[in-house]
Motif scaffolding. Structure first.
Motif: not given
Length: 1017
Positions: A147-163
């Protein structure tokens, strides 16, 4: 739910909605669960479509409140389905049906992790939602790094990072170890540079949780938070979808300011300056508008900014601006805004140098004290208490005293305590302090704790210049016809010690002081009688010239109480009688009480020990009151400081009347003794039969428990031989005799009779339970609290309490728990409404089981006619027009009564006054007649004036003529009957009088009608 294409689910929901009752619904649900169970057993024949449909049905049944104990595996298996519809159902149903400790979740961890690290953003969102909803240690340890990697990923959409941010927040709250502060602080700073406000808002929520746990590692985030506030304050680069009623992302502003409040201070001058500019802009740009939604958003930001200003201890100019803004808020019509204004102004009192600024709004704050909303009244009281000092104490205390007469009963205890503390801390002179406390006792005696009048006695004893003034004021209050028992205590004590200083004043001779004090004896409890006996002994000691008549009167009182059942009273009477016959030695033995050692006030110390934000205190109290049941169970607990509790039961309620320390206990005991002679009570008796009422009701500021029936020197309402007359007059509802194996302690009828005159005391007691009562009466409404105290070390089970109301009363008893824990107390409020006049009485059918004993008692509730009366005085100009307008039956009834208990006019007047029928002297020129009036309240009559005239025959005190008048025929008749039954002497063994006695013929030897008051008849 997407129900298209699932006809079976739609039909099932329609069937449920068409059920006529709960039983039909249960049968339909059971049938459907049986069908689903059968289908799942044959798993090979269930398609993905059918499995999805059945799992949806299971979720719907679960949402209806039924237990779903099977099918969990099918729901979890849908998580691994390749298609979105099945996977969506699996995630939703699993998050609803399973908790974090369910074993089946372990089977889904790998599937959930694969969805999180996969490329399908829809599946990622479903997985993150499941993890965030369920949480749990296993999920935290296994999935937090992903989950931490997903939050810091610049390639993910804002919706995913927000969740991902919200999911990590949930995991951190369940298991703080998942976030390493040392390694995460730099990442948190990086997240605050995010331009997308959705991701930024979620990340700020995570930051608030992190700094609340440990702020030291996140100092680098402070400038970032200030820059975010600057961006929002200037409305720079804020998309329209994040603008709420013209306010740029109010939620993000609140979270950023909340995070800054966890840091002790901001040292960097540039950052601090930028922050104060933002706060200044918020303060200047916020005002009250008509749009409620905009008000809510702008005020959320504003009050968070105020909290941050106070936290940072801003300069005085900004503080003044904050107070001025809050001053506008407490004057608006919207109650929520007024509440927030008062609450935040109270918080600002904790900041130095703003008290003088807040004083400018004192008039508006006092106005808020009379607000219809009790929450606002409480906040105004807290604020007035906090802003009081020497300069405005007199004005504030006088306002509190004035408000006390009309304040809600729920506020009077706190109000009286705060008024007493303010009067003591900021008194300009001691005479004003004495005036305030005596007014306080006079207006709110039931809500004034013993600590308050103990403190007055200490001040008066230690200041010789104050003693004559205090004695004069005490004498003035005793002239009132109806005063509270606490006033009797303090007045009797002061006059006993210092009454001799008034010997030269008119009406203050020893005999006159004795007579005015002795008039109160029939209506007081045992603890007050002890003080009165000490006062009588002091009066004998201070007499300059012996008065044989007064001496014999006092000796007669001592003789009477030599055989009292109460050991304390008996020992005082015996010792005082013996000492008073020793002549000059009496003055040496009963010397004046020595000065008290100087020490901190128990009231002020109590306030300092509990120095908590008053707004937060009230919020805690409010949350404690919002329970599913209004019955409160309090168990016996040992205090944290190791001090043993006072008595067998304890009830924690502020303010407490208990004191600690050997010196405090001995001094208070000396107060109650009044003369330094300690009357020891048999310790064996004290331990074998503890008085629970002192613990049950004592913290609620009820004066001493009336554990024995009222005693009267003249036999008005004392002794078993006189109980039946009043008992029958006030309790006409028959109560069957009980044949319980557990016998009651004390006489139930006498306890009921005592409570008909008082508002607190014991209604019933046996070896297992004690039922106490405290009541408040306002107009035709009453509120009575039943205190059920378990005296045993074992629980009382099968507890039931049912009110059997008469037709003229509307009663509503709160829920009574079926079990009372060992040595615990239960409070059960009872709301009462008087619909019309009647002498009938409600009955409490109470039962419980202890061990093998089943106890059932029927107890009369003392909600009697006189409880809905209020004493009043009328002038001749008010009385005579009313009397003449009520001409003849049925509004005016007259009856000659024979067989009256012989009593003097003073005794008869005291009897009427005790039943809230005020005797008005001077209206009838005949000295043998009495004129009384009262106001009766009921829903049908409202406030109705009742008038009464008693004509006595000096030659024969056993007969009289009674005339009663009111504007309601039923009220006139009921009042006439209850007064007649009070006056008629009845042997204890006699039967009850008839409910509707026929009027007897007039007697010829009564007062000549020609001598009656002109125009009265």
């Amino acid at each position: 739910m997407a129900l298209s294409g699932m006809r079976g689910l739609s039909v099932f929901i329609s069937d449920i909605r068409n059920c006529q009752n709960k039983e039909q619904e249960r049968l339909r649900v059971d049938k459907e669960l049986g069908n689903i169970r059968t289908k799942f057993k044959n798993d090979k024949g269930v398609s993905h479509y059918e499995k999805k449909k059945y799992v949806w049905k299971m979720l719907y049944i679960f949402m209806l409140g039924y237990d779903v104990e099977f099918g969990h595996m099918e729901a979890v298996s849908l998580i691994s389905a390749p298609k979105y519809p099945e996977k969506q159902v699996g995630y939703i149903v699993t998050s609803c049906l399973l908790n974090e400790n369910h074993d089946f979740l372990r089977l889904a961890i790998n599937t959930v992790r694969n969805d999180i690290i996969g490329r399908n953003e829809t599946f990622q969102c479903l997985a993150l939602t499941l993890v965030g909803n369920i949480g749990g240690r296993e999920f935290s340890e296994s999935l937090a790094p992903d989950v931490q990697k997903l939050l810091m990923s610049s390639s993910c959409r804002p919706l995913v990072r927000k969740k991902a941010a919200l999911c990590l927040l949930r995991l951190f709250r369940k298991n703080p170890d998942v976030v390493n502060a040392d390694g995460w602080s730099d990442r948190m700073t990086q997240l605050l540079d995010e331009r997308d406000l959705g991701v930024l808002t979620s990340s700020m929520s995570l930051l608030v949780a992190l700094v609340a746990n440990n702020h030291e590692a996140y100092w680098s985030c402070v400038p970032k938070c200030v820059k975010i506030l600057e961006r929002l304050a200037r409305n720079q680069d804020v998309p329209q979808e994040y603008t709420y009623y013209g306010i740029p992302s109010p939620w993000l502003q609140v979270k950023a300011m909340r995070a800054l409040q966890y840091f002790p201070n901001i040292e960097d001058p540039n950052t601090r300056k930028s922050l104060f500019e933002v706060l200044q802009r918020i303060l200047m740009g916020t005002d009250v508008v008509k749009n409620v939604n905009k008000n809510n958003a702008s005020h959320a930001v504003l009050f968070e900014a105020l909290a941050l200003v106070m936290h940072l201890d801003a300069e005085k100019e900004m503080m003044s601006q904050c107070v001025a803004l809050l001053g506008k808020f407490i004057a608006v019509r919207e109650p929520n805004i007024r509440y927030l204004g008062l609450e935040n102004m109270t918080r600002m009192l904790m900041v130095t140098d703003v008290q003088d600024i807040i004083k400018r709004h004192q008039a508006q704050i006092i106005t808020s004290l009379k607000d219809p909303d009790i929450s606002i009244r409480r906040r105004a009281l807290d604020l007035l208490y906090g802003m009081c000092d020497v300069s405005n104490a007199k004005e504030i205390v006088e306002e509190l005293l004035q408000y006390l007469s009309t304040a809600d009963f729920a506020m009077r205890e706190e109000l009286s305590l705060k008024a007493a503390i303010l009067a003591e801390k900021f008194a300009p002179d001691l005479s004003w302090y004495v005036d305030v406390i005596l007014q306080l006792i006079d207006k709110a005696g039931d809500f004034v704790s013993d600590d308050i009048w103990f403190r007055v006695v200490q001040f008066v004893t230690n200041n010789e210049d104050l003693q004559p003034y205090a004695a004069v004021k005490a004498r003035e209050y005793l002239d009132k016809t109806a005063i509270h028992e606490t006033m009797v205590k303090v007045s009797a004590y002061i006059l006993g010690e210092f009454g001799h200083l008034l010997a030269r004043r008119p009406g203050c001779s020893p005999k006159e002081l004795f007579n005015i004090i002795h008039e109160k004896l029939p209506t007081v409890s045992i603890s007050t009688i002890a003080i009165l006996l000490s006062t009588y002994a002091k009066i004998l000691m201070h007499m300059e010239h012996p008065d044989p008549e007064l001496q014999n009167q006092i000796w007669a009182v001592f003789h009477k109480y030599e055989s009292s059942i109460d050991a304390e009273i008996q020992q005082r009477a015996v010792e005082y009688l013996a000492l008073s016959k020793k002549g000059a030695d009496l003055a040496d033995i009963l010397a004046e009480m020595p000065k008290f050692p100087e020490r901190q006030s128990a009231l002020i110390k109590k306030a300092e020990d509990t120095e908590v934000d008053t707004a937060e205190q009230s919020a805690i109290k409010l949350r404690a009151q919002q329970q599913t049941s209004s019955a409160l169970v309090v168990t016996d607990q040992q205090p944290a400081n190791g001090t043993p509790p006072v008595g067998p039961l304890t009830l924690v309620k502020i303010p407490s009347t208990s004191t600690t320390g050997q010196d405090e206990q001995s001094r208070q005991r000396a107060l109650s003794q009044s003369n330094g002679i300690v009357a020891e009570v048999d310790s064996q008796q004290a331990t074998s039969s503890p008085d629970l009422l002192g613990d049950l009701l004592g913290p609620l500021a009820i004066e001493g428990p009336p554990v024995t029936p009222l005693q009267s020197e003249h036999g008005l309402v004392s002794g078993a031989e006189d109980t039946s007359a009043i008992d029958y007059a006030l309790a006409l509802a028959p109560v069957d005799e009980q044949t319980n194996t557990v016998q009651p302690i004390g006489n139930i009828a006498e306890r009921f009779q005592s409570l008909c005159l008082k508002d607190s005391g014991v209604l019933y007691e046996d070896p297992n339970i004690q039922i106490g009562i405290k009541a408040d009466w306002r107009g035709h409404h009453g509120r009575m609290v039943l205190f059920l105290g378990n005296k045993n070390v074992g629980p009382l089970e099968s507890v039931q309490a049912v009110i059997l109301p008469p037709t003229h009363l509307k009663l509503e008893l709160s829920q009574v728990p079926g079990t009372i824990p060992p040595r615990a107390q239960v409070q059960c409020p009872l709301e009462i409404v008087n619909l019309r006049p009647s002498r009938d009485v409600a009955v409490l059918d109470f039962s419980y089981k202890f061990g093998s004993s089943m106890v059932n008692v029927k107890l009369r509730i003392p909600a009697v006619l006189n409880k809905f009366m209020q004493i009043m005085t009328v002038s001749p100009e008010e009385f005579f027009p009313q009397w003449r307008s009520l001409s003849g039956p049925p509004l005016k009834l007259q009856e000659v009564v024979r067989g009256v208990k012989p009593m003097s006019l003073i005794e008869m007047a005291n009897l009427f006054n005790s039943y809230h029928m005020m005797v008005c002297p001077g209206l009838d020129p005949n000295p043998n007649n009495l004129v009384a009036c009262t106001t009766f309240y009921s829903e049908s009559t409202r406030a109705m004036l009742c008038l009464m005239r008693i004509e006595t025959d000096p030659a024969d005190r056993t007969q009289l003529r009674m005339t009663v008048a009111s504007g309601d025929p039923a009220l006139t008749f009921e009042l006439k009957e209850i007064v007649k039954e009070l006056l008629v002497a009845m042997p204890a063994s006699s039967q009850a009088p008839p409910l509707h006695a026929q009027p007897t013929s007039p007697v010829a030897d009564l007062t000549d009608p020609g001598a009656m008051l002109a125009g009265l008849m």
